[in-house]
Design an enzyme around this catalytic site. Structure first.
Site, PDB file in Angstrom:
ATOM      1  N   ASN A 112       0.838  -1.194   0.000  1.00 49.03           N
ATOM      2  CA  ASN A 112       0.000   0.000   0.000  1.00 49.03           C
ATOM      3  C   ASN A 112       0.880   1.253   0.000  1.00 49.03           C
ATOM      4  OD1 ASN A 112      -1.823   2.164   1.724  1.00 49.03           O
ATOM      5  ND2 ASN A 112      -3.059   0.830   0.414  1.00 49.03           N
ATOM      6  N   GLY A 122      -1.948   1.555   4.966  1.00 47.65           N
ATOM      7  CA  GLY A 122      -0.681   2.195   4.650  1.00 47.65           C
ATOM      8  C   GLY A 122      -0.842   3.640   4.192  1.00 47.65           C
ATOM      9  N   ARG A 149      -1.222   5.023   1.251  1.00 50.12           N
ATOM     10  CA  ARG A 149      -2.324   5.304   0.327  1.00 50.12           C
ATOM     11  C   ARG A 149      -3.652   5.337   1.073  1.00 50.12           C
ATOM     12  NH1 ARG A 149      -6.258   3.502  -3.363  1.00 50.12           N
ATOM     13  NH2 ARG A 149      -6.114   4.584  -5.365  1.00 50.12           N
ATOM     14  N   CYS A 150      -3.834   4.407   1.994  1.00 49.75           N
ATOM     15  CA  CYS A 150      -5.070   4.372   2.778  1.00 49.75           C
ATOM     16  C   CYS A 150      -5.278   5.668   3.557  1.00 49.75           C
ATOM     17  CB  CYS A 150      -5.035   3.213   3.777  1.00 49.75           C
ATOM     18  SG  CYS A 150      -5.104   1.567   3.044  1.00 49.75           S
ATOM     19  N   MET A 151      -4.189   6.308   3.965  1.00 53.01           N
ATOM     20  CA  MET A 151      -4.285   7.494   4.818  1.00 53.01           C
ATOM     21  C   MET A 151      -4.454   8.790   4.037  1.00 53.01           C
ATOM     22  SD  MET A 151      -1.589   6.822   7.929  1.00 53.01           S
ATOM     23  CE  MET A 151      -0.124   6.949   6.892  1.00 53.01           C
TER      24      MET A 151
END
Length: 388
Positions: free
Chosen positions: A332, A375, A377-379
């Site tokens: 990620n 990760g 990208r998720c944030m």
């Protein structure tokens, strides 16, 4: 757009982790320090950083909108008795707007409200449960409640009640924020079928990939595709990729992210033959759906018209390293420019491989942020990206 982890993480308890979709309890002080490091890297790259809580506050300038927001929040929090609705509404409206939004995100402990009445049997049965309103610890994963697709937005129906409350913030931002209220919606949070932002990947200005996952329903992808192709858009096709329906795979971007025009980092378990479907516009009210069976490399090369695509395996060829670093979101990455990404420090095996492949790494500390199972990208939720 980011959300700096707040007091919602301090309202996590071991007994209720599963209910709130967490596996562990991050230490807030260090999680905030790591998140600030993440934000500073973005700012150092001339990225404008927006914060979720600020956008929500800026959307509540009208008294009528503010009242509606609080009432809708309480309804979705499961507060049903009129007396208790009034008590909690008075409590929230007594706060500064930003503090109010942060309190909503943090959840409300029973100890914080003294005039709450038990009326229903369920309230008596939950007498040991410490919260009147559950916290929203997943909020720092801003990728999921909505997604910017070109110059439009999808506001999501999330797969779980716990996270679906998060999309209320998106609803008010994209209906009432002076800067974003006129953006066209491709999906709405009241739709029947779930779709989440971690499953939506913009591969270029013509092709999207969407994961058919544990949290994104194929019916939602079809509805989204129909709505997209009815608008004026550069997108010509959506690749719907069928991935395993389990927590370790959760969203497409937990097993597959783009790091350059022709390079992707992947979980080794998805490099084999996969089932995918290409969705294209047939006419105004229908889609052309073409099944594609092949390796991920073949599917990507065929649809992106790029030869020699390189799939970089999380953890390399080691089964042990791949499993460990996948658990900590080694796949990620957040791509901030072609060939340049932000990654977690703890995934050092994958990071070393990326470095040897010529990918520029911006490495952030990750001992606590990674405990939420998401990760870089998720944030993050990009609103606008430059054409390159």
């Amino acid at each position: 757009m980011l959300h700096r982890p707040g007091r919602e993480l301090e309202n996590l308890m071991p007994e209720y982790l599963e209910r709130l979709l967490f596996d562990d309890i991050p230490y807030l002080k260090i999680a905030q320090k790591e998140h600030d490091e993440f934000a500073e890297i973005l700012k150092s790259k001339n990225v404008e950083v927006l914060y979720l809580e600020d956008l929500v506050v800026e959307s509540l300038s009208e008294k009528e909108v503010l009242n509606s927001f609080v009432e809708e929040f309480l309804y979705e929090a499961g507060i049903k008795e009129e007396f208790n609705i009034i008590a909690l509404k008075e409590y929230f409206l007594s706060l500064d707007k930003k503090e109010m939004v942060l309190q909503m995100m943090a959840g409300v402990r029973k100890s914080e409200i003294t005039n709450f009445e038990k009326v229903h049997l369920a309230e008596y049965l939950e007498s040991d449960y410490p919260f009147l309103i559950d916290p929203m610890p997943n909020l720092y994963f801003t990728r999921d409640p909505f997604a910017c697709v070109g110059d439009k937005v999808t506001i999501h129906r999330m797969n779980t009640h716990t996270r679906n409350r998060e999309t209320l913030f998106a609803k008010y931002i994209f209906n009432y924020h002076p800067k974003y209220e006129k953006i066209a919606h491709l999906y709405e949070r009241q739709e029947e079928f779930s779709i989440e932002g971690g499953d939506i990947l913009v591969l270029n200005d013509k092709v999207l990939a969407v994961g058919i996952s544990q949290r994104t329903d194929p019916n939602a992808i079809e509805k989204f595709a129909l709505n997209l192709f009815k608008t004026e858009t550069t997108f010509e096709k959506i690749i719907a990729i069928d991935i395993p329906k389990q927590r370790t795979f959760m969203h497409l971007d937990t097993v597959f992210t783009m790091v350059d025009y022709d390079k992707f980092v992947i979980h080794p378990n998805i490099e084999h033959t996969m089932k995918s479907f290409v969705l294209e516009k047939k006419d105004k009210n229908s889609l052309k759906i073409t099944p594609q069976i092949g390796t991920l490399k073949e599917i990507l090369e065929s649809n992106l018209k790029v030869n020699g695509i390189k799939l970089i395996k999380c953890g390399g060829d080691s089964v042990v390293d791949a499993a460990r670093e996948q658990w900590n979101d080694g796949s990620n990455t957040l791509c901030i420019a072609p060939g340049e990404v932000i990654v977690y420090s703890r995934n050092y095996v994958t990071n070393d491989i990326l470095d040897k492949e010529g990918i520029k790494l911006n490495i952030i500390s990750s001992s606590e942020l990674s405990r939420g199972r998401g990760g870089p990208r998720c944030m993050s939720m990009p609103f606008v990206r430059e054409k390159i």
